[in-house]
Write an enzyme that holds these catalytic residues in place. Structure first.
Site, PDB file in Angstrom:
ATOM      1  N   GLY A  45      22.185  15.016  -5.596  1.00  0.00           N
ATOM      2  CA  GLY A  45      22.002  13.682  -6.178  1.00  0.00           C
ATOM      3  C   GLY A  45      22.758  13.508  -7.480  1.00  0.00           C
ATOM      4  N   THR A  66       7.345   9.591  -8.844  1.00  0.00           N
ATOM      5  CA  THR A  66       5.931   9.415  -9.180  1.00  0.00           C
ATOM      6  C   THR A  66       5.134   9.255  -7.888  1.00  0.00           C
ATOM      7  OG1 THR A  66       6.659   8.293 -11.178  1.00  0.00           O
ATOM      8  CG2 THR A  66       4.353   8.007 -10.576  1.00  0.00           C
ATOM      9  N   CYS A  74      14.463   8.525 -15.034  1.00  0.00           N
ATOM     10  CA  CYS A  74      13.693   9.540 -15.765  1.00  0.00           C
ATOM     11  C   CYS A  74      12.653   9.027 -16.747  1.00  0.00           C
ATOM     12  CB  CYS A  74      14.651  10.462 -16.509  1.00  0.00           C
ATOM     13  SG  CYS A  74      15.482  11.584 -15.401  1.00  0.00           S
TER      14      CYS A  74
END
Ligand code: UDX
Ligand code: UDX
Length: 468
Positions: free
Chosen positions: A13, A96, A281
């Site tokens: 990524g 998350t 982030c």
């Protein structure tokens, strides 16, 4: 002590790809295999047309051209490359959690766990596992426990397997990733196995001075990454809160940032007011910090960090509302031109971009969006805003991605600058004004447009943190 020759990185990524490209360039003696379960992504990394690489980063194409298929390889051959490697970097995503315990706050570690299980099964001999992904504190313990229990149960295909886990968080920022990797402020290595630490340190020593390589215990390293991001985000929320105060009081946020930034104790970086921070982030890591703080019973600490996120949402909504207010309180049926959809310039990444929330706020009011971004694809915007949203009044699609600035401003009532792309700094505003519906507005949420040139036209200008 064994030397490292074969490196594997799981996850191709925004972190794994550029990091391994620079590693391959600086360490031609290493053979580096970047593996990813996403075959489309791997195909794009191997595309002969370098403009089709899955991520855009200035300087990346040049390094890929030089190292790919020499000592840098992209594939989906996870098993084979784990087996071959003496050092394995884990760079998979840790989003998350959306459900279950800690939903909305804690990180979802299912992919980290799956990597650990694959490593436990396929690795051979002494293997060093390096956590690159940003992780909640004490994740290394979980990885170690999976590896060790597999050894005990003899699941590993090679009984000689022996593991060491290090934390080595990546501090690169998107848009400047290559430069950040070549000239980092510091390299952080957390761990307790001196041999493993030395081997990783030796790799970085190929291009980084020794005094920039910081060694800590593993938990300090994991926590430092979360805290670095939280501190950076906190500065942005602080200056964004001040931007609102400047607009009310007649102060100018650019002057205030400069004045406070000249104090060496504060420093000049990360003091640009804007539409709120985005990126993969900051939000995720602060949510994680809130979760950990609450878990340890530190409610006040959790509340403190939550307020950084609250100001960020508030700034996005505050800007959306004031734009609607200035356009006579309604944007229904109006055309709004959106300059920039990426979360910052020099990247095609839209994760958590403030443009998402702001555009959704506008669409809810029944307007039509004309979106221009030099790097974000239409397909990406479709995945966020949907492809078949119709304006109920006009029965037309309510957003369009345009290829040029000129197309994006034609008949628009307002331009909203959301990403600080270089090309927005030098626009011929005379031409733009002639194409817009009058009265025409520019809402510059990044303070990058040329104010003097705009003021030569009759366009109304609003800038974040600057009162009129
Ligand atoms: C991610 C996290 O967002 C960041 O917090 C962390 O520091 C590093 O990993 P990024 O590289 O930007 O950063 O994520 P992403 O672009 O989503 O790349 C992760 C890749 O891992 C994806 O291509 C995904 O397909 C791959 N992956 C995921 C695997 O190859 N195997 C898995 O089991 C899970
Ligand atoms: C961040 C950290 O900087 C990096 O060290 C970490 O490894 C990953 O997270 P990134 O999210 O790629 O990097 O970009 P960054 O430059 O930090 O910008 C984050 C957001 O803050 C962007 O939306 C940016 O536009 C915004 N920002 C940044 C401001 O609004 N004002 C500023 O002064 C600086």
């Amino acid at each position: 002590m064994k030397k490292i020759k074969n490196v594997c990185c799981i996850g191709a990524g925004y972190v794994g790809g550029p990091t391994m490209a620079v590693l391959a360039d600086k360490c031609p003696h290493l053979e580096i295999h970047v593996v990813d379960i996403n075959k489309t992504r791997i195909k794009a990394w191997n595309d002969n047309d370098l403009s089709k690489l899955p991520i855009f980063e200035p300087g990346l194409e040049k390094i890929i051209k030089k190292r790919r298929n020499h000592n840098l390889f992209f594939s989906s051959e996870v098993k084979k490359n784990i087996r071959k490697a003496e050092m394995i970097f884990i760079s998979v995503n840790t989003p998350t959690k959306t459900k279950g315990i800690g939903a909305g706050f804690a990180s979802d570690l299912r992919w980290i766990e799956s990597c650990a299980r694959q490593i436990a099964e396929y690795a051979e001999g002494y293997t060093i596992i390096v956590e690159k992904s940003t992780l909640p504190v004490r994740t290394a313990e979980k990885i170690k426990s999976i590896l060790n229990s597999s050894l005990k149960a003899n699941n590993s295909q090679n009984i000689n397997a022996q593991f060491s886990v290090l934390s080595n968080p990546e501090f690169l920022a998107e848009g400047t990733a290559i430069n950040d990797l070549i000239n980092p402020d510091r390299i952080l290595i957390g761990g307790d196995d001196d041999d493993a630490i030395k081997l990783l340190e030796d790799i970085y020593s190929n291009w980084i001075e020794k005094d920039k390589i910081l060694k800590t215990n593993i938990w300090s390293s994991e926590l430092s990454k979360l805290i670095a991001n939280a501190f950076l985000a906190q500065r942005i929320s602080s200056i964004n809160s001040v931007s609102a105060l400047c607009e009310k009081t007649g102060a100018n946020v650019l002057e205030v940032s400069k004045a406070i930034g000249m104090d060496k104790r504060i420093g000049e970086k990360f003091l640009n007011a804007g539409p709120g921070f985005g990126g993969s982030c900051f939000k995720k890591d602060i949510l994680n910090l809130i979760y950990i703080s609450e878990f340890y019973g530190l409610k006040e600490v959790a509340d403190y960090w939550k307020s950084v996120l609250d100001i960020n949402y508030w700034q996005q909504n505050r800007i959306s509302s004031l734009i609607i207010e200035k356009l006579f309180g309604t944007i229904a049926g109006k055309k709004i031109s959106i300059f920039g959809f990426a979360f910052k310039s020099n990247t095609n990444d839209t994760r958590e971009s403030p443009a998402i929330n702001i555009c959704k706020n506008f669409l809810n009011e029944g307007c039509e969006l004309l979106i221009y971004d030099p790097k974000v694809t239409e397909q990406e915007i479709v995945s966020i805003l949907g492809s078949n949203n119709l304006n109920l009044d006009t029965n037309k699609r309510n957003w369009h991605k345009l290829d040029t600035i000129i197309e994006a401003v034609t008949n628009a009532d307002a331009i909203v600058v959301l990403t600080e792309w270089e090309e927005f700094k030098n626009i011929n505003w005379d031409i733009i004004y002639s194409l817009m519906r009058k009265p025409a507005w520019i809402f510059d949420t990044r303070n990058i447009c040329n104010k003097e040139e705009i003021e030569k036209t009759d366009i109304n200008l609003w800038q974040v943190g600057i009162s009129k």
